[in-house]
Design an enzyme around this catalytic site. Structure first.
Site, PDB file in Angstrom:
ATOM      1  N   LYS A  11       0.820  -1.220   0.000  1.00 21.36           N
ATOM      2  CA  LYS A  11       0.000   0.000   0.000  1.00 21.36           C
ATOM      3  C   LYS A  11       0.857   1.276   0.000  1.00 21.36           C
ATOM      4  CE  LYS A  11      -4.012  -2.102   2.335  1.00 21.36           C
ATOM      5  NZ  LYS A  11      -4.957  -1.956   3.476  1.00 21.36           N
ATOM      6  N   TYR A  51     -12.418  -1.924  -3.162  1.00 17.64           N
ATOM      7  CA  TYR A  51     -12.910  -1.941  -1.780  1.00 17.64           C
ATOM      8  C   TYR A  51     -14.428  -1.765  -1.718  1.00 17.64           C
ATOM      9  CZ  TYR A  51      -8.401  -2.161   0.668  1.00 17.64           C
ATOM     10  OH  TYR A  51      -7.200  -2.569   1.201  1.00 17.64           O
ATOM     11  N   ASN A 114      -1.973   0.502   6.757  1.00 12.00           N
ATOM     12  CA  ASN A 114      -1.443  -0.742   7.318  1.00 12.00           C
ATOM     13  C   ASN A 114      -0.638  -1.575   6.330  1.00 12.00           C
ATOM     14  OD1 ASN A 114      -3.547  -1.693   5.835  1.00 12.00           O
ATOM     15  ND2 ASN A 114      -4.691  -2.585   7.537  1.00 12.00           N
ATOM     16  N   HIS A 117      -2.322  -5.377   1.693  1.00 14.58           N
ATOM     17  CA  HIS A 117      -3.616  -6.065   1.529  1.00 14.58           C
ATOM     18  C   HIS A 117      -3.345  -7.508   1.151  1.00 14.58           C
ATOM     19  CE1 HIS A 117      -7.603  -7.184   0.099  1.00 14.58           C
ATOM     20  NE2 HIS A 117      -6.962  -7.780  -0.887  1.00 14.58           N
ATOM     21  N   GLU A 128     -10.030 -10.474  -7.249  1.00  9.45           N
ATOM     22  CA  GLU A 128      -9.029  -9.411  -7.076  1.00  9.45           C
ATOM     23  C   GLU A 128      -7.871  -9.579  -8.062  1.00  9.45           C
ATOM     24  OE1 GLU A 128     -10.069  -8.777  -2.331  1.00  9.45           O
ATOM     25  OE2 GLU A 128      -8.104  -9.569  -2.876  1.00  9.45           O
TER      26      GLU A 128
HETATM   27  P1  DAT Z   1      -7.887  -6.395   6.020  1.00  9.34           P
HETATM   28  O1  DAT Z   1      -7.105  -5.393   5.197  1.00  9.34           O
HETATM   29  O2  DAT Z   1      -7.066  -6.918   7.162  1.00  9.34           O
HETATM   30  O3  DAT Z   1      -8.491  -7.484   5.197  1.00  9.34           O
HETATM   31  P2  DAT Z   1     -10.559  -5.248   6.223  1.00  9.34           P
HETATM   32  O4  DAT Z   1     -10.904  -6.012   4.992  1.00  9.34           O
HETATM   33  O5  DAT Z   1     -11.470  -5.368   7.418  1.00  9.34           O
HETATM   34  O6  DAT Z   1      -9.064  -5.581   6.725  1.00  9.34           O
HETATM   35  O7  DAT Z   1     -10.489  -3.693   5.895  1.00  9.34           O
HETATM   36  C1  DAT Z   1      -9.910  -3.260   4.678  1.00  9.34           C
HETATM   37  C2  DAT Z   1      -9.085  -2.038   4.956  1.00  9.34           C
HETATM   38  O8  DAT Z   1      -9.920  -0.976   5.412  1.00  9.34           O
HETATM   39  C3  DAT Z   1      -8.027  -2.202   6.059  1.00  9.34           C
HETATM   40  O9  DAT Z   1      -6.853  -2.831   5.617  1.00  9.34           O
HETATM   41  C4  DAT Z   1      -7.809  -0.784   6.466  1.00  9.34           C
HETATM   42  C5  DAT Z   1      -9.205  -0.177   6.360  1.00  9.34           C
HETATM   43  N1  DAT Z   1      -9.883  -0.235   7.656  1.00  9.34           N
HETATM   44  C6  DAT Z   1     -10.470  -1.318   8.224  1.00  9.34           C
HETATM   45  N2  DAT Z   1     -10.976  -1.027   9.427  1.00  9.34           N
HETATM   46  C7  DAT Z   1     -10.712   0.297   9.638  1.00  9.34           C
HETATM   47  C8  DAT Z   1     -10.955   1.200  10.697  1.00  9.34           C
HETATM   48  N3  DAT Z   1     -11.609   0.829  11.803  1.00  9.34           N
HETATM   49  N4  DAT Z   1     -10.526   2.483  10.558  1.00  9.34           N
HETATM   50  C9  DAT Z   1      -9.879   2.884   9.439  1.00  9.34           C
HETATM   51  N5  DAT Z   1      -9.593   2.072   8.398  1.00  9.34           N
HETATM   52  C10 DAT Z   1      -9.997   0.792   8.501  1.00  9.34           C
HETATM   53 MG    MG Z   2     -10.028  -7.496   3.838  1.00  8.74          MG
END
Ligand code: DAT
Ligand code: MG
Length: 140
Positions: A11, A51, A114, A117, A128
């Site tokens: 990212k 997303y 973070n 992905h 994807e």
């Molecule tokens: P992951 O990337 O671990 O699969 P996810 O699919 O729940 O996590 O969420 C996708 C992305 O969205 C994640 O990498 C970062 C963002 N995100 C998730 N929860 C968030 C939050 N509480 N606040 C801000 N960004 C968030």
């Molecule tokens: Mg995810």
């Protein structure tokens, strides 16, 4: 279990800090093979599509803005039990909860920024990968 492919993104927070190689070192040391890779600038439309499942979440706008804030590196990774294996190697979504040695523990700045992905299931991995790679760009 047979070899399985997953989709990965390094990212903007990681590419901006010149961490592509560092992230790839963790991936390769974990036994995952990078079978496709390219550096791209995601468009807003691409990030919104990618997303889309999070469209109704309060952080969606922030997430899309972040994903287009700098180039990303999109990848296909291959390995035994590759989808679950890469989720382990990435660590928890929130780096505060990520295990030692995981990419997010090592490099993530916050739950939003973070660093990586990884697909969460076989059906999403397939979708994807197809969003970013043609079949002949993946060389196992
Ligand atoms: P992951 O990337 O671990 O699969 P996810 O699919 O729940 O996590 O969420 C996708 C992305 O969205 C994640 O990498 C970062 C963002 N995100 C998730 N929860 C968030 C939050 N509480 N606040 C801000 N960004 C968030
Ligand atoms: Mg995810």
């Amino acid at each position: 279990m047979a070899l399985e492919r997953t989709f990965s993104i390094i990212k903007p927070d990681a590419t901006a800090r010149n961490l592509t190689g560092a992230v790839n070192a963790v991936i390769e040391k974990a036994g995952l093979r990078i079978v496709a890779q390219k550096r791209i600038q995601m468009t807003r439309a691409q990030a919104e599509e990618f997303y889309g499942v999070h469209r109704e979440r309060p952080f969606f706008g922030e997430l899309v803005d972040f994903m287009i804030s700098a180039p990303v590196v999109v990848q296909v990774l291959e390995g035994e039990n590759g989808i679950a294996r890469y989720r382990e190697v990435m660590g928890a979504t929130n780096p505060e909860n990520a295990a030692e040695g995981t990419i997010r523990k090592l490099y993530a700045k916050s739950v939003g920024e973070n660093s990586v992905h990884g697909s969460d299931a076989p059906d999403t991995a397939k979708i994807e990968i197809a969003q970013f790679f043609a079949g002949n760009e993946i060389v196992g």
